[in-house]
Design a protein around this motif. Structure first.
Motif, PDB file in Angstrom:
ATOM      1  N   MET A 162       0.668  -1.105  -0.096  1.00  0.00           N
ATOM      2  CA  MET A 162       0.097   0.047  -0.004  1.00  0.00           C
ATOM      3  C   MET A 162       0.970   1.306   0.094  1.00  0.00           C
ATOM      4  O   MET A 162       0.546   2.030  -0.734  1.00  0.00           O
ATOM      5  CB  MET A 162      -0.887   0.036   1.088  1.00  0.00           C
ATOM      6  N   VAL A 163       1.879   1.303   0.912  1.00  0.00           N
ATOM      7  CA  VAL A 163       2.674   2.236   0.927  1.00  0.00           C
ATOM      8  C   VAL A 163       3.461   2.681  -0.323  1.00  0.00           C
ATOM      9  O   VAL A 163       3.457   3.909  -0.591  1.00  0.00           O
ATOM     10  CB  VAL A 163       3.632   2.311   2.250  1.00  0.00           C
ATOM     11  N   SER A 164       4.039   1.673  -0.847  1.00  0.00           N
ATOM     12  CA  SER A 164       5.018   1.750  -2.084  1.00  0.00           C
ATOM     13  C   SER A 164       3.919   1.918  -3.372  1.00  0.00           C
ATOM     14  O   SER A 164       4.610   2.027  -4.341  1.00  0.00           O
ATOM     15  CB  SER A 164       5.779   0.825  -2.141  1.00  0.00           C
ATOM     16  N   TYR A 340      13.537   8.940  14.295  1.00  0.00           N
ATOM     17  CA  TYR A 340      14.468   7.964  15.148  1.00  0.00           C
ATOM     18  C   TYR A 340      13.974   6.650  14.707  1.00  0.00           C
ATOM     19  O   TYR A 340      13.086   5.760  15.567  1.00  0.00           O
ATOM     20  CB  TYR A 340      14.799   8.160  16.518  1.00  0.00           C
ATOM     21  N   THR A 341      14.177   5.848  13.769  1.00  0.00           N
ATOM     22  CA  THR A 341      13.749   4.624  13.347  1.00  0.00           C
ATOM     23  C   THR A 341      14.736   3.716  12.412  1.00  0.00           C
ATOM     24  O   THR A 341      15.422   4.424  11.444  1.00  0.00           O
ATOM     25  CB  THR A 341      12.233   4.671  12.558  1.00  0.00           C
ATOM     26  N   ASP A 342      14.683   2.584  12.412  1.00  0.00           N
ATOM     27  CA  ASP A 342      15.314   1.697  11.604  1.00  0.00           C
ATOM     28  C   ASP A 342      14.457   0.739  10.839  1.00  0.00           C
ATOM     29  O   ASP A 342      14.604  -0.036  10.016  1.00  0.00           O
ATOM     30  CB  ASP A 342      16.253   0.944  12.221  1.00  0.00           C
ATOM     31  N   GLN A 346       8.057   2.400   8.373  1.00  0.00           N
ATOM     32  CA  GLN A 346       7.651   3.825   8.971  1.00  0.00           C
ATOM     33  C   GLN A 346       8.536   4.527   7.926  1.00  0.00           C
ATOM     34  O   GLN A 346       7.939   5.776   7.506  1.00  0.00           O
ATOM     35  CB  GLN A 346       8.707   3.967  10.303  1.00  0.00           C
ATOM     36  N   THR A 347       9.680   4.353   7.386  1.00  0.00           N
ATOM     37  CA  THR A 347      10.313   5.167   6.431  1.00  0.00           C
ATOM     38  C   THR A 347       9.591   5.499   5.260  1.00  0.00           C
ATOM     39  O   THR A 347       9.548   6.208   4.319  1.00  0.00           O
ATOM     40  CB  THR A 347      11.896   4.364   6.282  1.00  0.00           C
ATOM     41  N   ALA A 348       8.963   4.478   4.573  1.00  0.00           N
ATOM     42  CA  ALA A 348       8.184   4.383   3.430  1.00  0.00           C
ATOM     43  C   ALA A 348       6.908   5.150   3.592  1.00  0.00           C
ATOM     44  O   ALA A 348       6.657   5.995   2.726  1.00  0.00           O
ATOM     45  CB  ALA A 348       7.597   2.919   3.052  1.00  0.00           C
ATOM     46  N   PHE A 353       5.489  11.938   1.895  1.00  0.00           N
ATOM     47  CA  PHE A 353       5.049  13.233   2.037  1.00  0.00           C
ATOM     48  C   PHE A 353       6.324  14.122   2.540  1.00  0.00           C
ATOM     49  O   PHE A 353       6.164  15.402   2.761  1.00  0.00           O
ATOM     50  CB  PHE A 353       3.760  13.591   3.033  1.00  0.00           C
ATOM     51  N   ILE A 354       7.378  13.601   2.561  1.00  0.00           N
ATOM     52  CA  ILE A 354       8.623  14.529   2.834  1.00  0.00           C
ATOM     53  C   ILE A 354       9.767  13.902   1.949  1.00  0.00           C
ATOM     54  O   ILE A 354       9.718  12.853   1.147  1.00  0.00           O
ATOM     55  CB  ILE A 354       9.184  14.031   4.324  1.00  0.00           C
TER      56      ILE A 354
END
Length: 484
Positions: A162-164, A340-342, A346-348, A353-354
């Motif tokens: 969904m995110v990608s 602050y995440t690996d 979350q990164t996707a 939007f950034i």
């Protein structure tokens, strides 16, 4: 005898102010459908869990009575300020046909009463709670760790896709049935052919808890059940049966109906059940299934699995940040974002939007820019959803601020949205050169009655009408001018 979980496992996720999403769907079903459903003890126990506190108390007060109780007698127990809540609870129970519809006496539906009694006391041999498979020394069960890992992998696959929007490098892809359901529920939409793009509803979906996300998809599945000529009662009873099963135990597929065996295949794609292979005669419910009607976490946490990655992933896919430890985003007044995440999921989500600048082992740095926000807006994500996501996952240090997010950044995100929406295009016709003010007003009033006026200018005697209304307006003008 059925395998019944202990009474303390009954943790209902519903309340009067926020009823469970399944209850409105059940209330829309016929009395015959619900009566068939109430013949299964596991279904009655699961629905009891979904009810609000007051409804559950009323059920328990009536469950062990052998005869109906007068309405006036029950009303004496209610304080004046609680009468509305009491009436609402009775309405919910009557709508679900748990309570017999009577203005004189209150009594539970006999079928519901008998089945719930059986579920609580553990009597009967209907197999409503599943039939445990016989132990086989040569085949050791996968264990809770294997089930948790499988459920997490399948659920991550869906959310990553969904995110990608299907463009990322995913190790596995959701099945066609899952993709169809995502499109059917309008969480994703077809864009430029067969490519699916996340929608505004899909981004809002990512903000929900895994429990709510799962029920959103299951409700869409229930709506499709009749289209696929599946027995709705069989589908519901199987879901309720899964919610009362024991995590880590294997169950036999032999007692399942043909509809439930089809459902078993579909639920594998969502990570609700695990099988060694598709043709196996055994299956095990995962944590996603056993928590369908409880408040327990739907996905494994770091404490239950011993893995920090699992705990981070659970937070990434929508667990509400009720505790400060779940926040990971820092937003500065210069529009710079520190995450602050690996966790790749979350990164996707942030990448929607950034604009990414730097990526470290446990830190992602990006910027909120006009271009990145406009890209998100073009994908159907609203400014308020972006602000909500940043607020929901704000770092504990950010939560000391008042307001939580910099006001200047919030205002700028909204201004970028207004900038995009300030002009709207529409096809239509411009009507001008009227002979007199009276003719102009006469035609304008007729067009307004049809609700086809998109713009008007009284000083220049002209207005712009929609394409759909042109035939009617033109015919009106021709009739008024005699065809001229």
């Amino acid at each position: 005898m059925p395998s019944v979980q202990s009474p303390q496992a009954v943790d209902p996720p519903a309340s009067h102010s926020n009823p469970h999403a399944l209850l409105p769907f059940l209330r829309s079903q016929s009395q015959n459908t619900l009566t068939r459903l109430y013949q299964r003890p596991s279904s009655c126990l699961s629905i009891y869990r979904l009810l609000g506190p007051l409804e559950r108390q009323l059920v328990m007060n009536l469950l062990w009575l052998e005869s109906a109780i007068p309405v006036n007698t029950m009303a004496v127990w209610v304080v004046p300020e609680g009468k509305k809540l009491y009436d609402d609870a009775l309405a919910v129970m009557t709508g679900l046909h748990i309570l017999q519809n009577s203005t004189v006496k209150l009594a539970l539906n006999p079928t519901f009463k008998s089945s719930l009694r059986q579920a609580i006391t553990g009597g009967g041999s209907t197999g409503s709670f599943g039939v445990p498979a016989e132990k086989d020394d040569k085949r050791q069960p996968g264990g809770i760790e294997v089930l948790d890992a499988y459920a997490l992998e399948r659920w991550e696959t869906i959310l990553h896709y969904m995110v990608s929007s299907g463009q990322g490098q995913l190790p596995t892809k959701p099945s066609q049935g899952v993709l169809y359901l995502l499109q059917r529920s309008e969480l994703m939409k077809a864009n430029h052919g067969a490519t699916l793009q996340i929608t505004s509803s899909g981004f809002q979906f990512l903000l929900h808890s895994p429990h709510d996300q799962l029920w959103d998809l299951l409700l869409q599945y229930l709506h499709m059940a009749e289209e696929r000529q599946m027995d709705l009662v069989e589908v519901l009873s199987f879901l309720f049966m899964l919610s009362t099963m024991e995590l880590g135990r294997e169950y036999s597929t032999d007692p399942l109906s043909e509809t439930q065996k089809v459902l078993l295949e579909d639920l594998r794609d969502y990570g609700l059940v695990w099988q060694r292979k598709a043709s196996s005669k055994r299956f095990s419910p995962t944590r996603l299934a056993t928590t369908l009607t409880s408040l327990s976490p739907s996905l494994p946490t770091s404490s239950s699995t011993g893995g920090s990655r699992v705990g981070a992933t659970t937070s990434a896919i929508g667990v509400a940040a009720s505790t400060a430890q779940q926040g990971f985003i820092v937003l500065e007044t210069n529009y710079r974002v520190y995450a602050y995440t690996d966790n790749p999921l979350q990164t996707a989500v942030l990448n929607l939007f950034i604009t990414m600048k730097y990526r470290f082992p446990n830190l992602v740095v990006g910027m909120l820019t006009r271009e990145s926000v406009r890209k998100a807006l073009a994908n159907g994500i609203s400014a308020e959803q972006i602000i909500s996501y940043l607020s929901t996952h704000a770092h504990p240090q950010m939560r000391k601020n008042n307001p939580l997010l910099p006001v200047t950044v919030q205002d700028q995100i909204r201004l970028w949205e207004l900038e995009r929406n300030r002009l709207k295009s529409a096809e239509g016709y411009l009507y001008r050169d009227f002979a007199s003010q009276a003719d102009y007003m006469y035609v304008l009033e007729y067009a307004k009655q049809l609700d086809v006026v998109l713009w008007e200018n009284g000083a220049k005697r002209c207005f712009f009408g929609s394409l759909e209304g042109h035939a009617n307006v033109r015919g009106f003008i021709e009739r008024r001018t005699g065809g001229g």
